[in-house]
Design a protein around this motif. Structure first.
Motif, PDB file in Angstrom:
ATOM      1  N   PRO A   1      36.629  47.667  36.964  1.00  0.00           N
ATOM      2  CA  PRO A   1      37.809  48.337  36.397  1.00  0.00           C
ATOM      3  C   PRO A   1      39.007  47.440  36.082  1.00  0.00           C
ATOM      4  O   PRO A   1      39.859  47.824  35.297  1.00  0.00           O
ATOM      5  CB  PRO A   1      38.185  49.354  37.483  1.00  0.00           C
ATOM      6  CG  PRO A   1      37.695  48.742  38.749  1.00  0.00           C
ATOM      7  CD  PRO A   1      36.436  47.995  38.377  1.00  0.00           C
ATOM      8  N   LYS A   2      39.077  46.259  36.675  1.00  0.00           N
ATOM      9  CA  LYS A   2      40.273  45.427  36.518  1.00  0.00           C
ATOM     10  C   LYS A   2      39.940  44.155  35.738  1.00  0.00           C
ATOM     11  O   LYS A   2      39.706  43.098  36.323  1.00  0.00           O
ATOM     12  CB  LYS A   2      40.842  45.064  37.890  1.00  0.00           C
ATOM     13  CG  LYS A   2      41.358  46.247  38.677  1.00  0.00           C
ATOM     14  CD  LYS A   2      41.928  45.803  40.004  1.00  0.00           C
ATOM     15  CE  LYS A   2      42.464  46.974  40.799  1.00  0.00           C
ATOM     16  NZ  LYS A   2      42.991  46.531  42.098  1.00  0.00           N
ATOM     17  N   VAL A   3      39.932  44.269  34.410  1.00  0.00           N
ATOM     18  CA  VAL A   3      39.632  43.126  33.547  1.00  0.00           C
ATOM     19  C   VAL A   3      40.760  42.959  32.535  1.00  0.00           C
ATOM     20  O   VAL A   3      41.128  43.913  31.849  1.00  0.00           O
ATOM     21  CB  VAL A   3      38.288  43.303  32.808  1.00  0.00           C
ATOM     22  CG1 VAL A   3      38.032  42.148  31.849  1.00  0.00           C
ATOM     23  CG2 VAL A   3      37.138  43.438  33.805  1.00  0.00           C
ATOM     24  N   ALA A   4      41.296  41.742  32.461  1.00  0.00           N
ATOM     25  CA  ALA A   4      42.295  41.388  31.463  1.00  0.00           C
ATOM     26  C   ALA A   4      41.739  40.208  30.668  1.00  0.00           C
ATOM     27  O   ALA A   4      40.820  39.528  31.119  1.00  0.00           O
ATOM     28  CB  ALA A   4      43.618  41.013  32.128  1.00  0.00           C
TER      29      ALA A   4
ATOM     30  N   GLY B   1      39.470  43.022  43.308  1.00  0.00           N
ATOM     31  CA  GLY B   1      40.305  42.056  42.604  1.00  0.00           C
ATOM     32  C   GLY B   1      40.203  42.176  41.101  1.00  0.00           C
ATOM     33  O   GLY B   1      39.338  42.868  40.557  1.00  0.00           O
ATOM     34  N   GLY B   2      41.081  41.475  40.434  1.00  0.00           N
ATOM     35  CA  GLY B   2      41.081  41.448  38.981  1.00  0.00           C
ATOM     36  C   GLY B   2      40.288  40.266  38.444  1.00  0.00           C
ATOM     37  O   GLY B   2      40.012  39.304  39.171  1.00  0.00           O
ATOM     38  N   ILE B   3      39.934  40.348  37.159  1.00  0.00           N
ATOM     39  CA  ILE B   3      39.280  39.243  36.473  1.00  0.00           C
ATOM     40  C   ILE B   3      40.018  39.021  35.159  1.00  0.00           C
ATOM     41  O   ILE B   3      40.181  39.950  34.374  1.00  0.00           O
ATOM     42  CB  ILE B   3      37.791  39.537  36.187  1.00  0.00           C
ATOM     43  CG1 ILE B   3      37.037  39.807  37.486  1.00  0.00           C
ATOM     44  CG2 ILE B   3      37.151  38.370  35.422  1.00  0.00           C
ATOM     45  CD1 ILE B   3      35.604  40.288  37.288  1.00  0.00           C
ATOM     46  N   LEU B   4      40.484  37.795  34.947  1.00  0.00           N
ATOM     47  CA  LEU B   4      41.123  37.414  33.697  1.00  0.00           C
ATOM     48  C   LEU B   4      40.163  36.505  32.949  1.00  0.00           C
ATOM     49  O   LEU B   4      39.810  35.433  33.432  1.00  0.00           O
ATOM     50  CB  LEU B   4      42.451  36.698  33.956  1.00  0.00           C
ATOM     51  CG  LEU B   4      43.205  36.160  32.731  1.00  0.00           C
ATOM     52  CD1 LEU B   4      43.533  37.275  31.739  1.00  0.00           C
ATOM     53  CD2 LEU B   4      44.471  35.433  33.162  1.00  0.00           C
ATOM     54  N   VAL B   5      39.702  36.956  31.765  1.00  0.00           N
ATOM     55  CA  VAL B   5      38.723  36.215  30.963  1.00  0.00           C
ATOM     56  C   VAL B   5      39.445  35.516  29.821  1.00  0.00           C
ATOM     57  O   VAL B   5      40.140  36.156  29.035  1.00  0.00           O
ATOM     58  CB  VAL B   5      37.641  37.157  30.382  1.00  0.00           C
ATOM     59  CG1 VAL B   5      36.595  36.361  29.601  1.00  0.00           C
ATOM     60  CG2 VAL B   5      36.990  37.981  31.479  1.00  0.00           C
ATOM     61  N   VAL B   6      39.251  34.193  29.739  1.00  0.00           N
ATOM     62  CA  VAL B   6      39.871  33.389  28.692  1.00  0.00           C
ATOM     63  C   VAL B   6      38.779  32.583  27.999  1.00  0.00           C
ATOM     64  O   VAL B   6      38.048  31.835  28.650  1.00  0.00           O
ATOM     65  CB  VAL B   6      40.941  32.441  29.287  1.00  0.00           C
ATOM     66  CG1 VAL B   6      41.526  31.530  28.215  1.00  0.00           C
ATOM     67  CG2 VAL B   6      42.042  33.237  29.977  1.00  0.00           C
ATOM     68  N   SER B   7      38.662  32.740  26.678  1.00  0.00           N
ATOM     69  CA  SER B   7      37.665  31.958  25.937  1.00  0.00           C
ATOM     70  C   SER B   7      38.065  30.484  25.957  1.00  0.00           C
ATOM     71  O   SER B   7      39.235  30.147  25.811  1.00  0.00           O
ATOM     72  CB  SER B   7      37.544  32.463  24.500  1.00  0.00           C
ATOM     73  OG  SER B   7      38.764  32.335  23.816  1.00  0.00           O
TER      74      SER B   7
END
Length: 146
Positions: free
Chosen positions: A118-121, A71-77
């Motif tokens: 590998p899947k980080v936004a 899966g992907g990971i979306l990181v938001v401060s």
């Protein structure tokens, strides 16, 4: 370090009408950085995030990690996660890291996470962001690392 994670079917972040980060199935991570956080704290949260089992296996039990499902990971401060809300009706941000410290640790966190997954936004640190998601479940957890 505080990480509010949500299992999502998809998530995206928009800044100035432009999508700057998006994922399909995976984790939306709202990341709060406190004054006492260090690179060691960031590494511990990354390890926990990557191995936290919140996705269903073939028996529909939460036994799979984001890595196991690719899966992907979306990181938001999200500095507001560090707010003290115990007293009064206005949050105090006295435990939040100052912007320069927080941005350096955020950048470190993202770089380390990308080296392991590998899947980080991402969103854009300190920007006015609009975050959209389809919460899967809903499944939401607060990960706290000291």
């Amino acid at each position: 370090m505080l990480g509010l994670i949500q299992r999502v079917k998809q998530a995206s972040v928009v800044v100035n009408s432009e999508t700057v980060g998006a994922i399909d199935q995976g984790i939306l991570l709202l990341l709060g950085i406190q004054k006492t956080d260090t690179q060691d704290t960031a590494n511990k949260l990354i390890d926990k995030l990557l191995s936290y089992r919140i996705f269903s296996d073939s028996d529909n039990k939460m036994n799979c990690s984001v890595q196991q499902i690719d899966g992907g990971i979306l990181v938001v401060s999200q500095f507001t996660l560090a707010a003290d809300t115990k007293k009064g009706t206005r949050p105090s941000f006295s435990s939040a890291a100052p912007p320069q410290q927080a941005e350096a640790l955020y950048d470190y966190f993202v770089a380390q996470l990308r080296s392991k997954h590998p899947k980080v936004a991402t969103g854009i640190f300190a920007a006015d962001m609009q975050v959209s998601l389809i919460n899967d479940g809903p499944v939401t957890f607060m990960l706290e690392i000291e």
